[in-house]
Scaffold this motif. Structure first.
Motif, short mmCIF file in Angstrom:
data_model
loop_
_atom_site.label_atom_id
_atom_site.label_comp_id
_atom_site.label_asym_id
_atom_site.label_seq_id
_atom_site.Cartn_x
_atom_site.Cartn_y
_atom_site.Cartn_z
N ALA A 76 32.71 39.40 42.95
CA ALA A 76 31.86 40.55 43.26
C ALA A 76 32.34 41.28 44.51
O ALA A 76 32.11 42.49 44.67
N HIS A 77 33.04 40.55 45.41
CA HIS A 77 33.39 41.14 46.70
C HIS A 77 34.87 41.03 47.05
O HIS A 77 35.30 41.62 48.05
N GLU A 78 35.67 40.29 46.27
CA GLU A 78 37.07 40.08 46.60
C GLU A 78 37.95 40.34 45.38
O GLU A 78 37.50 40.18 44.23
N SER A 79 39.20 40.70 45.64
CA SER A 79 40.15 40.90 44.55
C SER A 79 41.52 40.39 44.98
O SER A 79 41.94 40.58 46.12
N THR A 101 31.32 30.28 49.91
CA THR A 101 31.28 31.70 49.57
C THR A 101 32.62 32.31 49.91
O THR A 101 33.33 31.85 50.80
N GLY A 102 32.98 33.36 49.19
CA GLY A 102 34.24 34.04 49.45
C GLY A 102 35.42 33.37 48.77
O GLY A 102 35.27 32.44 47.97
N VAL A 103 36.61 33.86 49.10
CA VAL A 103 37.84 33.35 48.51
C VAL A 103 38.78 32.92 49.64
O VAL A 103 39.11 33.71 50.52
N HIS A 104 39.20 31.66 49.59
CA HIS A 104 40.13 31.09 50.55
C HIS A 104 41.45 30.81 49.84
O HIS A 104 41.47 30.31 48.71
N ILE A 105 42.57 31.11 50.50
CA ILE A 105 43.90 31.03 49.91
C ILE A 105 44.75 30.06 50.72
O ILE A 105 44.82 30.17 51.95
N TRP A 140 48.77 39.66 27.19
CA TRP A 140 48.63 40.63 28.27
C TRP A 140 47.37 41.48 28.09
O TRP A 140 47.01 41.87 26.98
N TRP A 141 46.70 41.74 29.19
CA TRP A 141 45.51 42.56 29.33
C TRP A 141 44.24 41.86 28.82
O TRP A 141 43.17 42.48 28.82
N GLN A 142 44.33 40.63 28.41
CA GLN A 142 43.11 39.93 28.01
C GLN A 142 42.40 39.37 29.24
O GLN A 142 43.04 38.99 30.23
N GLU A 143 41.08 39.33 29.16
CA GLU A 143 40.25 38.96 30.30
C GLU A 143 39.32 37.80 29.95
O GLU A 143 39.02 37.56 28.78
N GLN A 144 38.87 37.13 31.00
CA GLN A 144 37.83 36.12 30.88
C GLN A 144 36.90 36.28 32.07
O GLN A 144 37.36 36.42 33.21
N THR A 145 35.60 36.29 31.82
CA THR A 145 34.62 36.26 32.90
C THR A 145 33.86 34.95 32.81
O THR A 145 33.29 34.62 31.77
N ASP A 146 33.89 34.21 33.91
CA ASP A 146 33.29 32.88 33.93
C ASP A 146 32.66 32.68 35.31
O ASP A 146 33.33 32.82 36.33
N GLN A 147 31.38 32.37 35.32
CA GLN A 147 30.66 32.15 36.56
C GLN A 147 30.83 33.33 37.52
O GLN A 147 31.10 33.17 38.72
N ASP A 148 30.70 34.53 36.97
CA ASP A 148 30.75 35.79 37.73
C ASP A 148 32.11 36.07 38.37
O ASP A 148 32.20 36.89 39.29
N VAL A 149 33.16 35.43 37.88
CA VAL A 149 34.52 35.72 38.35
C VAL A 149 35.34 36.16 37.14
O VAL A 149 35.37 35.48 36.12
#
Length: 348
Positions: free
Chosen positions: A223-226, A75-79, A183-192
């Motif tokens: 959902a919780h990180e950016s 869970t979460g985002v690790h960098i 530029w400005w194009q998006e993709q949503t995949d597996q809720d990200v």
């Protein structure tokens, strides 16, 4: 998003507002590249003396194992900064790579060109299966042909700027695995959600392909990180536009290195990098694009010293991890100016 784009389509056929006469353009005018200027800069590289362009000591690198990665929560985002602008992410349990460069040199030649100050903290072979590889642009210090070819077997998707899909297909990547973005194009995949956003830069891997492919930055939002990843850019008003549309960001990974007055409009000074972080409405900044290759005329530590000073003056929270250290978004992190102890040892 442009998915499964046909790589054989020439750049001049793309339906992009940023394309003129077959070459992509920045949103704001930049100094045009000329043969005279290129030769002048090349002459500088051969004749101008440098001070501490490469470190005298071994740089700290935390070796990272597959077991350590798998032990990180799903869970979460690790960098994890791998070196230069190469970053490994673990996003809700899936592994992503940003601008992965593992070669010894950031160069088209194996025997000439900028060589690494340190090895990556983990090898390509030891990396787990990769859900997404994101590329910001096609310069050699951001798009590593051999790394891409080796990653092919373990990677589900490659997300690239318009035009770069042609390179990947020539290198053996299946077209259905590649998603090319304007530029400005998006993709949503597996809720990200990921979005490809503008920068002020240029592209090219040879003498005749200048700006035939697009360049840019990446926004990643769960959902919780950016998270924002800058790729390469000069300072420009587009950072505020991105911040207004997608900010605030928990972390910004901002280019901080390889700057010079001769190319001031396509690479930022450290002070401008901090301002870009503020424009983006970032909370914590990680300076990237430094500490791995000698690509300019400043010392290897100048970007880190200057960005630390600028961040302190502007009240910006800075994280400067060594390669292999893990940062987890929304968890406390003890930052250390690790390079300063090395400078003290040599009396700088």
């Amino acid at each position: 998003m442009i998915s499964n784009l046909n790589a054989h389509v020439p750049a001049q056929d793309y339906q992009s507002a940023h394309l003129q006469a077959g070459r992509f353009q920045n949103l704001h005018s930049t100094e045009p590249t000329s043969l005279r200027k290129t030769l002048a800069i090349t002459w500088r590289f051969f004749t101008e003396s440098k001070v501490a362009a490469e470190p005298d000591q071994t740089l700290p690198v935390k070796t990272l194992t597959r077991a350590e990665l798998d032990a990180l929560p799903d869970t979460g985002v690790h960098i994890v900064k791998l070196g230069h602008s190469s970053v490994l992410l673990k996003v809700n349990g899936a592994y992503w790579l940003l601008d992965p460069v593992f070669s010894e040199r950031a160069s088209p030649l194996s025997f000439l060109g900028p060589s690494r100050f340190h090895q990556p903290p983990i090898s390509l072979d030891e990396l787990p299966d990769i859900d997404k590889v994101l590329i910001s642009h096609n310069h050699y210090d951001h798009l590593d042909k051999e790394a891409v070819k080796q990653l092919n077997a373990k990677t589900r998707q490659f997300l690239v700027p318009l035009g770069v899909e042609g390179d990947l297909i020539r290198w053996g990547i299946a077209a259905e695995k590649i998603h090319a973005f304007d530029w400005w194009q998006e993709q949503t995949d597996q809720d990200v959600m990921v979005a490809f956003t503008p920068t002020q830069h240029f592209s090219g891997r040879g003498l005749s392909d200048a700006n035939r492919t697009l360049w840019g930055s990446w926004v990643i939002k769960t959902a919780h990180e950016s998270l924002y990843f800058s790729g390469d850019s000069g300072y420009f008003p587009g950072f505020k536009d991105i911040g207004e549309r997608y900010g605030p960001f928990d972390y910004t990974l901002i280019e901080t290195g390889a700057y010079d007055a001769d190319w001031a409009d396509i690479h930022m000074t450290p002070e401008q990098s901090v301002q870009a972080h503020l424009d983006l409405r970032g909370k914590i900044m990680v300076p990237i694009h430094n500490g791995t290759f000698d690509l300019a005329f400043h010392s290897w530590y100048d970007p880190l010293e200057r960005v630390l000073s600028a961040a302190q003056q502007q009240g910006v929270v800075l994280n400067t991890p060594t390669p292999g250290e893990v940062i987890t978004i929304n968890q406390a992190y003890l930052n250390q100016a690790w390079w300063q102890s090395l400078l003290a040892q040599v009396g700088r």
